[in-house]
Design a protein around this motif. Structure first.
Motif, PDB file in Angstrom:
ATOM      1  N   UNK A  46       0.857  -1.186   0.000  1.00  0.00           N
ATOM      2  CA  UNK A  46       0.000   0.000   0.000  1.00  0.00           C
ATOM      3  C   UNK A  46       0.891   1.233   0.000  1.00  0.00           C
ATOM      4  N   UNK A  47       0.533   2.244  -0.811  1.00  0.00           N
ATOM      5  CA  UNK A  47       1.363   3.451  -0.840  1.00  0.00           C
ATOM      6  C   UNK A  47       1.002   4.347   0.356  1.00  0.00           C
ATOM      7  N   UNK A  48       1.806   5.372   0.584  1.00  0.00           N
ATOM      8  CA  UNK A  48       1.575   6.259   1.736  1.00  0.00           C
ATOM      9  C   UNK A  48       0.199   6.893   1.697  1.00  0.00           C
ATOM     10  N   UNK A  49      -0.180   7.343   0.488  1.00  0.00           N
ATOM     11  CA  UNK A  49      -1.444   8.057   0.340  1.00  0.00           C
ATOM     12  C   UNK A  49      -2.615   7.138   0.731  1.00  0.00           C
ATOM     13  N   UNK A  50      -2.600   5.914   0.203  1.00  0.00           N
ATOM     14  CA  UNK A  50      -3.706   4.986   0.495  1.00  0.00           C
ATOM     15  C   UNK A  50      -3.663   4.538   1.957  1.00  0.00           C
ATOM     16  N   UNK A  51      -2.462   4.416   2.501  1.00  0.00           N
ATOM     17  CA  UNK A  51      -2.322   3.965   3.887  1.00  0.00           C
ATOM     18  C   UNK A  51      -2.936   4.995   4.843  1.00  0.00           C
ATOM     19  N   UNK A  52      -2.870   6.274   4.461  1.00  0.00           N
ATOM     20  CA  UNK A  52      -3.387   7.326   5.348  1.00  0.00           C
ATOM     21  C   UNK A  52      -4.900   7.522   5.243  1.00  0.00           C
ATOM     22  N   UNK A  53      -5.524   6.863   4.286  1.00  0.00           N
ATOM     23  CA  UNK A  53      -6.978   7.040   4.149  1.00  0.00           C
ATOM     24  C   UNK A  53      -7.710   6.380   5.307  1.00  0.00           C
ATOM     25  N   UNK A  54      -8.915   6.842   5.575  1.00  0.00           N
ATOM     26  CA  UNK A  54      -9.726   6.264   6.658  1.00  0.00           C
ATOM     27  C   UNK A  54     -10.308   4.910   6.244  1.00  0.00           C
ATOM     28  N   UNK A  55     -10.627   4.804   4.929  1.00  0.00           N
ATOM     29  CA  UNK A  55     -11.335   3.609   4.456  1.00  0.00           C
ATOM     30  C   UNK A  55     -10.418   2.648   3.694  1.00  0.00           C
ATOM     31  N   UNK A  56      -9.149   2.606   4.051  1.00  0.00           N
ATOM     32  CA  UNK A  56      -8.191   1.788   3.289  1.00  0.00           C
ATOM     33  C   UNK A  56      -8.622   0.321   3.219  1.00  0.00           C
ATOM     34  N   UNK A  57      -9.057  -0.213   4.354  1.00  0.00           N
ATOM     35  CA  UNK A  57      -9.391  -1.642   4.389  1.00  0.00           C
ATOM     36  C   UNK A  57     -10.562  -1.945   3.439  1.00  0.00           C
TER      37      UNK A  57
END
Lengths: 102, 404
Positions: free
Chosen positions: A79-90
């Motif tokens: 997972x990239x940094x941007x996606x990792x920081x999202x609330x709904x990544x999972x």
């Protein structure tokens, strides 16, 4: 690179597409591929994982786990940094997988 | 247990090995009578068993499972699986046989079990899925040859973190970022281990938790420790880096050796470094023989004060490769050429390619290996090129050395 090396790379599970270049898949033997490319190019290089959600390259040097993560023996997607920081990544991760399955 | 409560309930809830999961699901969807069985290979905690359970569930299969805790002799297996095999067509039901941990089947204890699995594979009447942790086991190699292989790798740390954070949200438990990172670091890509550690840490009070985290953080992994060692600015710093890792001394000597031989050091520097490692290895062995375990505490000092000084700063980095990569590539390429030669020879001799290489070729080399011209003619006869000739010349040198 030479014919023999190219064949060795294919045997180690690398896939070649004229338009897109080389692609390593889950089955690819990254240890062997690294060794062959190191000899062919005579320089060090690293595999960069792709972000499973947005398909961008993952910047490993920014990751908190870069010193313990062995890219060659782990799953090729991360997972990239941007996606990792999202609330709904999972949720996004699950959705991307379902898209690929269907 | 959190593993049961928060384990994935659906294939999309799993993390890691995405491509493998998708291709396994497609294999099961497209399965028809006579299809090859599937074998899932990978380290523990990467989702092999979970995937089989969830896939069977999602595609409406009735799962019949035999794992390492069951007795897997031929009789027991026939007893358990026999009815499924014989009534399968009557009910037109969808049954899936799952043999977990096939690498744990033993010829003696599980008498006839492996032969039964072979028969099951040959019959191809029901989808058969096997799982194993290791693939260089003789039994597993045999099964791989007859199966569609799905390889699982360790889950990347970020995905482990994602899953643990999702569990913590569901359980309304709180753990600091530092604790989560500790869990991920210790799990080493094993999801089951990560969930279990998370559960044990979530039950601790804040004080207990902070003491656990700080004490575990003090112990460096072998990799961290050696990276710090090779990049240290002084002997003292190098020594501190080594003592921070609480691994057996023999492992430290081994990693020092593997890192040095894979480093590309040359000439005197390499010789000196290997001599120092040799001395350390001798001492470890001597301590083992004399049982003077208290002397082990001096090993870190020996490595730090003698080996460290022989290495130019930044010239060596951590490596676990058991062979220098250039040698590995050479072996890989030569092995491939030998396989080619064996394959061509086998057609002439009506034997298997393995027999051609291991039994026939040494004699052939004794007869024609001395003259390069004969070798050239032979290689041309087989329709092979320059690379095959080079390998044959090398092989004949090896054979003559043995004969002498």
């Amino acid at each position: 690179m030479g014919r023999d090396r190219f064949i060795s790379l294919m045997k180690a599970g690398l896939i070649y597409d004229r338009s897109k270049g080389f692609k390593a898949e889950a089955d690819s033997n990254l240890v062997i591929i690294t060794s062959i490319l190191k000899t062919a190019l005579d320089e060090d290089f690293e595999f960069v994982p792709k972000c499973f959600v947005c398909n961008s390259s993952v910047e490993c040097y920014l990751c908190a786990y870069c010193h313990i993560c062995d890219v060659k023996s782990s799953t090729p997607d991360c997972l990239c940094n941007k996606c990792m920081d999202r609330e709904d990544t999972f949720i996004m991760y699950g959705r991307t997988l379902m898209k690929k399955i269907s | 247990m959190w593993v049961e409560r928060y384990g994935p309930k659906n294939i999309k809830d799993m993390v890691g090995n995405e491509e493998t999961r998708i291709s396994f699901l497609n294999w099961l969807k497209d399965w028809k009578k006579g299809s090859k069985p599937a074998i899932l290979i990978g380290p523990p905690g990467t989702g092999k068993t979970t995937l089989v359970h969830l896939a069977a569930d999602e595609l409406g299969y009735n799962l019949i499972e035999l794992n390492a805790s069951d007795v897997r002799t031929k009789d027991k297996m026939t007893q358990k699986l026999g009815p499924t095999l014989s009534t399968h067509s009557l009910f037109n039901g969808k049954s899936l046989i799952f043999l977990d941990e096939v690498d744990g089947m033993y010829y003696r204890q599980d008498r006839g079990g492996i032969e039964f699995v072979q028969e099951l594979i040959d019959s191809g009447r029901v989808p058969l899925v096997m799982a194993a942790n290791i693939e260089d086991d003789k039994k597993v190699i045999k099964l791989i040859r007859k199966s569609k292989v799905f390889r699982f790798r360790r889950v990347v740390p970020r995905l482990v973190e994602l899953y643990i954070e999702d569990i913590l949200k569901k359980d309304v438990a709180k753990l600091s970022k530092e604790s989560i990172r500790l869990i991920v670091r210790e799990a080493k890509g094993d999801m089951r281990a990560a969930i279990n550690t998370a559960q044990s840490l979530a039950g601790l009070s804040t004080e207990e938790l902070s003491s656990v985290v700080s004490s575990r953080n003090l112990a460096y992994s072998l990799k961290e420790s050696f990276e710090a060692f090779f990049n240290a600015d002084s002997q003292e710093e190098a020594y501190k880096a080594l003592i921070a890792s609480k691994v057996p001394p023999r492992d430290k000597v081994k990693i020092a050796y593997l890192s040095v031989i894979n480093s590309g050091l040359k000439g005197d520097t390499l010789i000196k470094a290997l001599e120092k490692i040799g001395e350390a290895d001798k001492i470890v062995n001597m301590i083992g023989t004399t049982q003077e375990w208290r002397l082990l505490r001096y090993l870190d000092r020996l490595l730090a004060y003698s080996l460290f000084n022989t290495l130019p700063k930044g010239s060596v980095s951590y490596s676990e490769e058991d062979m220098p990569w250039n040698l590995k590539v050479r072996m890989w390429n030569e092995g491939k050429v030998l396989k080619d030669i064996g394959g061509r020879l086998s057609k002439f001799l009506h034997i298997s390619s393995r027999e051609a290489v291991s039994i026939f070729m040494p004699y052939l080399l004794v007869v024609i290996g001395k003259e390069k011209k004969s070798l050239e003619r032979f290689i041309r006869l087989l329709g092979l090129g320059e690379s095959a000739l080079k390998v044959m010349v090398k092989e004949s040198e090896r054979v003559f050395l043995k004969v002498r």
